[in-house]
Design an enzyme around this catalytic site. Structure first.
Site, mmCIF file in Angstrom:
data_model
loop_
_atom_site.group_PDB
_atom_site.id
_atom_site.type_symbol
_atom_site.label_atom_id
_atom_site.label_comp_id
_atom_site.label_asym_id
_atom_site.label_seq_id
_atom_site.Cartn_x
_atom_site.Cartn_y
_atom_site.Cartn_z
ATOM 1 N N HIS A 175 3.871 -17.753 59.490
ATOM 2 C CA HIS A 175 3.175 -19.044 59.455
ATOM 3 C C HIS A 175 3.834 -20.030 60.414
ATOM 4 O O HIS A 175 3.213 -20.971 60.870
ATOM 5 C CB HIS A 175 3.157 -19.624 58.030
ATOM 6 C CG HIS A 175 4.497 -20.056 57.552
ATOM 7 N ND1 HIS A 175 5.483 -19.164 57.174
ATOM 8 C CD2 HIS A 175 5.043 -21.289 57.407
ATOM 9 C CE1 HIS A 175 6.554 -19.836 56.821
ATOM 10 N NE2 HIS A 175 6.316 -21.122 56.952
ATOM 11 N N ARG A 176 5.112 -19.802 60.705
ATOM 12 C CA ARG A 176 5.832 -20.565 61.726
ATOM 13 C C ARG A 176 6.599 -19.559 62.576
ATOM 14 O O ARG A 176 7.158 -18.606 62.034
ATOM 15 C CB ARG A 176 6.859 -21.512 61.089
ATOM 16 C CG ARG A 176 6.275 -22.707 60.383
ATOM 17 C CD ARG A 176 6.148 -23.873 61.348
ATOM 18 N NE ARG A 176 5.298 -24.910 60.810
ATOM 19 C CZ ARG A 176 5.733 -26.053 60.280
ATOM 20 N NH1 ARG A 176 7.022 -26.276 60.192
ATOM 21 N NH2 ARG A 176 4.903 -26.963 59.858
ATOM 22 N N LYS A 226 15.073 -11.079 58.246
ATOM 23 C CA LYS A 226 16.439 -10.615 57.962
ATOM 24 C C LYS A 226 16.624 -9.260 58.612
ATOM 25 O O LYS A 226 15.690 -8.461 58.681
ATOM 26 C CB LYS A 226 16.646 -10.482 56.453
ATOM 27 C CG LYS A 226 18.099 -10.466 56.042
ATOM 28 C CD LYS A 226 18.731 -11.823 56.246
ATOM 29 C CE LYS A 226 19.790 -12.161 55.261
ATOM 30 N NZ LYS A 226 19.960 -13.595 55.080
HETATM 31 N N1 GLU Z 1 22.299 -15.607 57.198
HETATM 32 C C1 GLU Z 1 22.128 -16.979 56.911
HETATM 33 C C2 GLU Z 1 21.142 -17.172 55.780
HETATM 34 O O1 GLU Z 1 20.842 -16.244 55.096
HETATM 35 C C3 GLU Z 1 21.783 -17.786 58.146
HETATM 36 C C4 GLU Z 1 20.467 -17.496 58.778
HETATM 37 C C5 GLU Z 1 20.286 -18.231 60.093
HETATM 38 O O2 GLU Z 1 21.115 -19.033 60.474
HETATM 39 O O3 GLU Z 1 19.262 -17.958 60.749
HETATM 40 O O4 GLU Z 1 20.700 -18.240 55.491
#
Ligand code: GLU
Length: 469
Positions: free
Chosen positions: A65-66, A106
């Site tokens: 969505h973004r 992720k």
């Molecule tokens: N791994 C971190 C989180 O789960 C940082 C993610 C990020 O900075 O993009 O929020």
């Protein structure tokens, strides 16, 4: 026992609990809940002993969505596709809650994070090349960051690999955040999650009514804190909480924990563990040979900053803390929540509390896209305008500032000042919104409020965008 539910089941349950308070059509809710894409890859890497091993890795992009999507890369021997999807899902709602304009993602690499540097470098470079080949990385597509088991060095390797594969990309440094400051990173990123945890706890403790309900005084000063997990997030949270006036009475790691009626010197504890490899033997505190028992000790605030599922229906009734501040993802199992609610525990949810990392990642990404640091265009101008104001004040008052005071008062903001104040503002604003929604809409808890705000923001996005084509 349902306590054994996976993080993904937990996240879906949390989503469903909040979705009940909306009247969106089921298809839209499903689109917001389901993960849009999961890339499961395997590639060969030469190990230090010359043998070739096949490495398994993932990148999950939860919501478009973004764009870009955003989220860390976890390096761990125990990581599954389901877990990566769960963490990517949390990222979408986390970003929406703190108004960071990204979809959630992720990544994970199934590898021991303590593998030799050469091996980690080869794995990370190959992983980046594979992501790049499939368009799963890029400043406008998907931007990784550090997570459990990865840090600045890994981010530097990712940036370097990406820029060699995409030499025409002007914004190549914005393909990843959490880079070293010397390599277009931003000051304050490495401690951002821990600092955000501290900001978030302070915000929660500022609500007089809630504190009265808990039988606590308002504010962080003197509050007794136990921190479980002394990795990047836990150690920074513990140090900042102590700096801000809390009394750290306990810390726990996998080998066991320390507890005292007095106060632990966090820096000394961290030094001791770095030197000896264990919390054991730290002078002036009681050694508890079990992490699980340490978190059951008497305190006002418990900060789980280690693995998921540390508070279950089995131990929830023994947790004495009045506030549980979820610094890690999913430390409290859903089945533990009614038990904690019954005891009146205030639970500050993970999607809010650990959003400091991605918030400062957003600032780093903006800096990389604008190719200029935040202070460069303002610092001197700010100094000059403050000086003018002070000179006018001197004239009106008919007396002069001491030269030292004048120098202090006119010092312009540096980049870290921008980062810290913008992070604190983000955490305050998000807490206020979450708290208001919780109270005004009569929701069961802060987590439901957090998810509901995020769902409504993402839904508004989808509804405005329409379905393509
Ligand atoms: N791994 C971190 C989180 O789960 C940082 C993610 C990020 O900075 O993009 O929020």
């Amino acid at each position: 026992m349902s306590d054994a539910m996976s993080l993904l089941d937990t996240v879906y349950r949390q989503f469903d609990q909040a979705a009940r308070f909306t009247d969106y059509e089921p298809g839209l809710l499903q689109q917001m809940r389901d993960c849009n894409a999961v890339y499961h890859l395997r590639f060969p890497v030469e190990m230090d002993n010359g043998n070739v091993e096949v490495i398994e890795a993932y990148r999950a992009e939860h919501s478009y969505h973004r764009l870009p999507t955003k989220g860390g890369i976890r390096i761990s021997p125990h990581v599954s596709a389901d877990e990566v999807v769960a963490l990517a899902t949390l990222m979408s709602f986390k970003c929406a809650l703190v108004e960071v304009p990204f979809g959630g993602a992720k990544g994970a690499i199934v590898l021991d994070p303590r593998s030799p540097e050469d091996v980690r470098r080869r794995v990370i470079r190959r992983y980046t090349a594979e992501l790049s080949r499939k368009n799963f990385i890029g400043p406008s597509v998907d931007v990784p960051a550090p997570d459990y088991g990865s840090g600045e060095q890994e981010m530097a390797w990712i940036a370097d690999t990406y820029r060699h594969l995409n030499p025409d990309e002007l914004d190549h440094w914005a393909c990843v955040t959490g880079k070293p400051v010397t390599l277009h990173g931003i000051p304050g990123r490495s401690e951002a999650t821990g600092l955000g945890v501290c900001d978030g706890i302070m915000e929660a403790l500022d609500h007089l009514d809630d504190m009265q309900d808990l039988g606590l005084t308002r504010g962080l000063a003197g509050k007794r804190v136990i921190v479980q997990g002394l990795g990047n997030v836990g150690s920074n949270a513990a140090s900042h909480l102590q700096e801000c006036g809390a009394r750290v009475v306990g810390v726990a790691e996998y080998e066991g924990g320390l507890y005292t009626e007095g106060e632990l010197d966090v820096e000394a504890v961290l030094d001791h563990r770095a030197e000896t490899g264990s919390l054991h033997g730290f002078p002036g505190a009681t050694w508890i040979p079990s992490s699980a028992e340490t978190i059951e000790q008497d305190c006002d605030i418990l900060v789980p900053a280690a693995i998921e599922g540390v508070i279950t229906s089995e131990n929830a009734a023994r947790i004495q803390a009045k506030v549980i501040a979820e610094a890690s993802n999913g430390p409290v199992y859903p089945d533990a929540e009614p038990i904690l609610a019954e005891r009146g525990t205030l639970l500050i949810p993970d999607i809010y509390l650990n959003a400091g990392g991605v918030t400062v990642s957003y600032f780093e990404w903006l800096k990389n896209l604008s190719h200029v640091s935040f202070d460069r265009m303002y610092k001197r101008y700010e100094e000059i305008s403050t000086r003018r104001l002070l000179m006018a004040t001197e004239q009106l008052a008919g007396s002069r500032f001491r030269p030292d005071d004048l120098a202090d008062l006119t010092r312009g903001p540096s980049e870290i000042d921008f980062v810290r104040t913008a992070l604190a503002e983000t955490m305050s604003e998000a807490y206020r919104g979450m708290h208001e929604t919780w109270r005004e809409r009569n929701l069961p808890d802060l987590r439901t409020a957090a998810f509901l705000i995020a769902i409504e923001r993402i839904a508004a996005n989808y509804l405005a965008l329409g379905i393509f084509p």
